[in-house]
Each structure stands twice: as structure tokens, then as C-alpha cells.
Design an enzyme around this catalytic site. Sequence first.
Site, PDB file in Angstrom:
ATOM      1  N   GLU A 129      -1.954  16.405  14.551  1.00 14.10           N
ATOM      2  CA  GLU A 129      -0.571  15.954  14.334  1.00 14.10           C
ATOM      3  C   GLU A 129      -0.218  16.339  12.906  1.00 14.10           C
ATOM      4  O   GLU A 129      -0.593  15.650  11.958  1.00 14.10           O
ATOM      5  CB  GLU A 129      -0.468  14.440  14.513  1.00 14.10           C
ATOM      6  CG  GLU A 129      -0.708  13.968  15.940  1.00 14.10           C
ATOM      7  CD  GLU A 129       0.420  14.336  16.887  1.00 14.10           C
ATOM      8  OE1 GLU A 129       1.453  14.866  16.434  1.00 14.10           O
ATOM      9  OE2 GLU A 129       0.260  14.109  18.093  1.00 14.10           O
ATOM     10  N   CYS A 139       6.819  12.811   9.408  1.00  8.18           N
ATOM     11  CA  CYS A 139       6.505  14.195   9.776  1.00  8.18           C
ATOM     12  C   CYS A 139       7.574  14.841  10.637  1.00  8.18           C
ATOM     13  O   CYS A 139       7.843  16.025  10.525  1.00  8.18           O
ATOM     14  CB  CYS A 139       5.183  14.213  10.516  1.00  8.18           C
ATOM     15  SG  CYS A 139       5.161  13.036  11.878  1.00  8.18           S
ATOM     16  N   ASN A 190       1.615   7.857   5.438  1.00  4.81           N
ATOM     17  CA  ASN A 190       2.977   7.346   5.632  1.00  4.81           C
ATOM     18  C   ASN A 190       3.057   6.166   6.605  1.00  4.81           C
ATOM     19  O   ASN A 190       3.877   5.274   6.426  1.00  4.81           O
ATOM     20  CB  ASN A 190       3.909   8.484   6.056  1.00  4.81           C
ATOM     21  CG  ASN A 190       3.435   9.184   7.301  1.00  4.81           C
ATOM     22  OD1 ASN A 190       2.272   9.083   7.685  1.00  4.81           O
ATOM     23  ND2 ASN A 190       4.335   9.895   7.944  1.00  4.81           N
ATOM     24  N   GLY A 213       0.991  21.539  15.341  1.00  3.66           N
ATOM     25  CA  GLY A 213      -0.131  20.829  15.926  1.00  3.66           C
ATOM     26  C   GLY A 213      -0.509  21.203  17.329  1.00  3.66           C
ATOM     27  O   GLY A 213       0.062  22.099  17.953  1.00  3.66           O
ATOM     28  N   ALA A 261      -2.965  10.002   7.780  1.00  4.68           N
ATOM     29  CA  ALA A 261      -2.101  10.291   6.629  1.00  4.68           C
ATOM     30  C   ALA A 261      -1.618   8.969   6.025  1.00  4.68           C
ATOM     31  O   ALA A 261      -1.921   7.892   6.547  1.00  4.68           O
ATOM     32  CB  ALA A 261      -0.919  11.141   7.078  1.00  4.68           C
ATOM     33  N   GLU A 307      -0.182  12.674  21.239  1.00  6.91           N
ATOM     34  CA  GLU A 307      -0.497  11.264  21.149  1.00  6.91           C
ATOM     35  C   GLU A 307       0.525  10.524  22.010  1.00  6.91           C
ATOM     36  O   GLU A 307       1.599  11.053  22.319  1.00  6.91           O
ATOM     37  CB  GLU A 307      -0.438  10.777  19.692  1.00  6.91           C
ATOM     38  CG  GLU A 307      -1.507  11.468  18.850  1.00  6.91           C
ATOM     39  CD  GLU A 307      -1.815  10.789  17.536  1.00  6.91           C
ATOM     40  OE1 GLU A 307      -0.917  10.752  16.674  1.00  6.91           O
ATOM     41  OE2 GLU A 307      -2.949  10.312  17.369  1.00  6.91           O
ATOM     42  N   ASP A 316       0.818  -1.214   0.000  1.00  6.13           N
ATOM     43  CA  ASP A 316       0.000   0.000   0.000  1.00  6.13           C
ATOM     44  C   ASP A 316       0.856   1.270   0.000  1.00  6.13           C
ATOM     45  O   ASP A 316       0.492   2.274  -0.605  1.00  6.13           O
ATOM     46  CB  ASP A 316      -0.909  -0.014   1.242  1.00  6.13           C
ATOM     47  CG  ASP A 316      -2.293   0.534   0.939  1.00  6.13           C
ATOM     48  OD1 ASP A 316      -2.580   0.830  -0.233  1.00  6.13           O
ATOM     49  OD2 ASP A 316      -3.101   0.661   1.883  1.00  6.13           O
TER      50      ASP A 316
END
Length: 483
Positions: A249, A283, A152, A453, A150, A457, A93
Site C-alpha cells: 500500500e 496516501c 499517518n 501498490g 506508516a 486491503e 503521537d
Amino acid sequence: MRAQPAASHFVDGAFREDTAGPVIRSVYPADGSVIAEIHGATPAVLDAALSAAVRAQPDWAARRPVERGRVLLRAAEILRARNAELAELETLDTGKPIAETLVADAASGAEALEYFGGIAAAITGQTIPLGNDFAYTLREPFGVCAGIGAWNYPIQIACWKAAPALACGNALVFKPSELTPLSALALAEALAQAGLPAGLFSVVQGDGAVGAALVGDPRVAKVSLTGSVATGRKVYTTTAEGLRPATMELGGKSPLIVFDDADLEDAVSGAILGNFYSAGQICSNGTRVFVQDGIREAFLARLKARAEAIRLGDPLDPATQMGPLASAAQTERVLGFIERARAAGARLVTGGTRRGSEGCFVSPTVFADVTDAMEIAQEEVFGPVMAVLGFSCETEVIARANASPYGLAAGVFTRDLARAHRVVARLQAGTCWINSYNITPVEMPFGGVKASGLGRENGWAAVEHWTRVKSVHVGLGSVDAPY
Ligand code: NAD
């Protein structure tokens, strides 16, 4: 198609299809082949997911926390047992090499389920003595929450949101990126097998329009987004309108500062990890590498040698160290940044080209002589492109490191630990590393400041963003009214 799921969505405890939704093709970026064809969520699918969440959440919140934790721990075991298969799915993917996805993706997702499953029963309020009276607080779930991911780290992002949300007694409707829709479905399946009641974790597919519809639905009490700053602004505007809490984030252009007393080989390792892992699509990457005068050329020489030894190739080959970028569009975007950096006068040390005739491969790229004003030092590239800048002293580098609208992460390499702590204390970043880079254990809170952000988390801090506090005052004496 090599990775076709049972259906596009997972709603109310079961796979669900609605072919009226627009077709989304998941592409293996190593060769451009279509690995799955699914449909974006229609309003009916979205409504079914939210209605099921509204119905299921109160009973889940009323359960003993150990029971909620046990479900998450069982789901972690299922992810671990399926790790090889999930790694292959994530590689197909995203294009990330199997050497990474075997250790970093479902495995870190499982750790999030273990961590939050483990602490579920320790999430409590406080008692507050007030002389004759007392007060106590309750940590309550928000209710129905929305998560948006996202492309990644698809399953990791899904787990980083689902595990704390569910541990705290919420229901979560999750929308993965339309580029990487598959592994969140596998997580939903694992949670269901682990005994999660229907409706508490649903996966709906779609692009930004589906995300916007989800975020805008009044049944959603809290939103957690992982994505770009541009999307963050839109989502946060919507949640602000409804005065609803949000965790964001977002992106970054993080500084990695290498002082001249650093262990050179470790600093090069940090810079390589912080720019080339996952083909640079992380990120928190330290993409502004500030190297102090005196060691810069030695640093660049080692960097060049080691970057050129990185093995690019077939992501499914266990020997491959770097795969393609996640999409053709992202590849073009990254190549555009490279061309503009060259035109602006940055010195290309290595890389800078597309690799091979097919797929989305870009060679590990290092620019030296980068100045603060160049686009390559200001904009997030999200690809394997490192910018090396010079500096002479501590005060100067702190000011330049902070001169960015972003504030996700930062790193410092030095053998002088007093200086390391002094510098880190002055850096405007949510997550810092001293003599390491991009290590994000679930035990440690992660998140950004400034445009990178809001909220955190992981770690205990995540509990504070998936619960709200109710204060209860208890009067134990007679009520003294003045009239
Ligand atoms: P993106 O912002 O394009 O998309 C992120 C998600 O938001 C996708 O699921 C997308 O469909 C959805 N979306 C788009 N528009 C929306 C809208 N108006 N309302 C609701 N949802 C919407 O980001 P991307 O290109 O998928 O990911 C790359 C970006 O994510 C980079 O900027 C990267 O730095 C950031 N990122 C941040 C973290 C972090 O933890 N801070 C982690 C990974 C990626």
C-alpha cells in the site's frame, strides 16, 4: 512524558523491554515535546517475536474459525470502550486533531476487527465437480506474516493488517513507523485481553533497518507494507528474492476530476476532504484537482473561502479542524515543495506558509494554474497542498489523469452519471470515487495499481491476500495408468 508505554515492544503475549536497542523518542508535533521514549528492537527481540509466532500459529489456524472471529470481535469492543483514550494517544503521537482521531482512527480499526471477525467463519474453499471425480480447494493461512506501517494512520493501519491476517489463521509480527510507535502497542494489549493466544500478534519497534530485518527473515511467509514507493521497492525486492507474496500500500498523486456540470459545493467539499483532512497526510488524496474550463474561477473562489475558514490549532481542542504535520522533517519537506511550486510559476491562491512559531503547522495551501510538468503535479507532497489544473474535455483529462507513475485512487464529480462511470472505467487507479472522495469503508477493497501498490486491503479481497489456495483432487474410480 505523557504517553510512556509499559515497555517498547509487545512480544509473545506480554510487554517486553530491551534497553540495548537504540532510543526512539516519540514527539508531539504540536509543541515538540517528547511524549515517550522507547527502544528499537534488538535482534533478540525480533527473534523472540518470530519464534513465538512460529510456535503459536499452527494451533490458531487449527481452531474453528468462529472462535478466531470471536476474539477479534471482543478486541473491537475493547477498542471502542477505550476510544477516547486511544484518540488522545493517536493525537499526541501524530498531531492529528482530536476531532478526527475520535471518529477515524481506533473506530475504523474496530470496524476492521468487526468485519474480519464477522467473516472469519465464512472463509471457505470451493468444491469442483469433475464428472466421476471431484476436487476441492482449501483457503490456508500463509503462517507467520509481517506487517509494516506508516505514520499517518497508525492504529488503523495496524488493524487493517492484523484483523484479516488473524481471521485467516496467520500470526502477525507488526512494526509500526518509528515516528508513531505507540498505538500498535495498545492494539496488542486489546487483542491479548480479548483472548488472543500469546505470540500471534507481536509489536516490534524500530526504523527501516528493523523493518528490513523483519522482511528478510526466512520465517516470514508474507509481507504487508504501508509506506512510500521507495520503501515498497526495497521490500518487494526482498520478498521477490524469496518468492514470497507481498501486499504493497504505497503512495499516490491521485487525480480528482471536476466536470462543469458538477455540484460546485460538493466538488469543493470533496477537494477539501481529499487534500486537507489529516493535514493532507493521506496516501489516496486527490492532489491533482482537474477543474473544467468555465467553472474554474468560481471553484477557486469557494475553495479559497472555505480553506481559509479551516481552524488550525491545538490538536487536543475539540474545535480544531487541522493540526500540525507529523514531524519537523515532514514540515520542512512540505515547505520546500511550496517554495518550488511558487518558483515554477504556480499561482498561490491561499496558504503557503508555516503557521505560528512552534510546532509543525502549515496553512491549507492551494495552487492554481498548475501544469502537468510541474513538480507539484508529479510528486507526492503528503501535506496540506492542493494543485488545481485546468482541462477542457473528457478525453484530454483522462489521458492527463493517467499520465502518472502512480495509480492509487481517483475521483470524478459530475451530475452526468453515465459520464462518471465511463470515465472511471478508463482511469488507471485501484480505488475510485464518484461524487465523493476518500471514503474507505472496511467493506470496500482498497489498494493501488502501477507504482501505488499490489494487493488489496479490506473487503473480501483482503482474504485473497492473507490466504493461499490448496487444490485437492479426489479420485473416486480406479486409476487408469498407460503403462
Ligand atoms: P516510509 O516508506 O518512509 O516508511 C514506512 C514504513 O516502512 C516505516 O515503518 C519504516 O520504518 C519502514 N521502512 C523503511 N525502510 C524500510 C526497509 N528498507 N525495509 C522495511 N521497512 C522499512 O513511509 P512513511 O513516510 O512512514 O509514510 C508515508 C508514505 O506512506 C507515503 O508515501 C504515503 O502515501 C504512504 N501511505 C500509503 C498508504 C496506502 O494505503 N496506500 C497509507 C498510508 C501511507
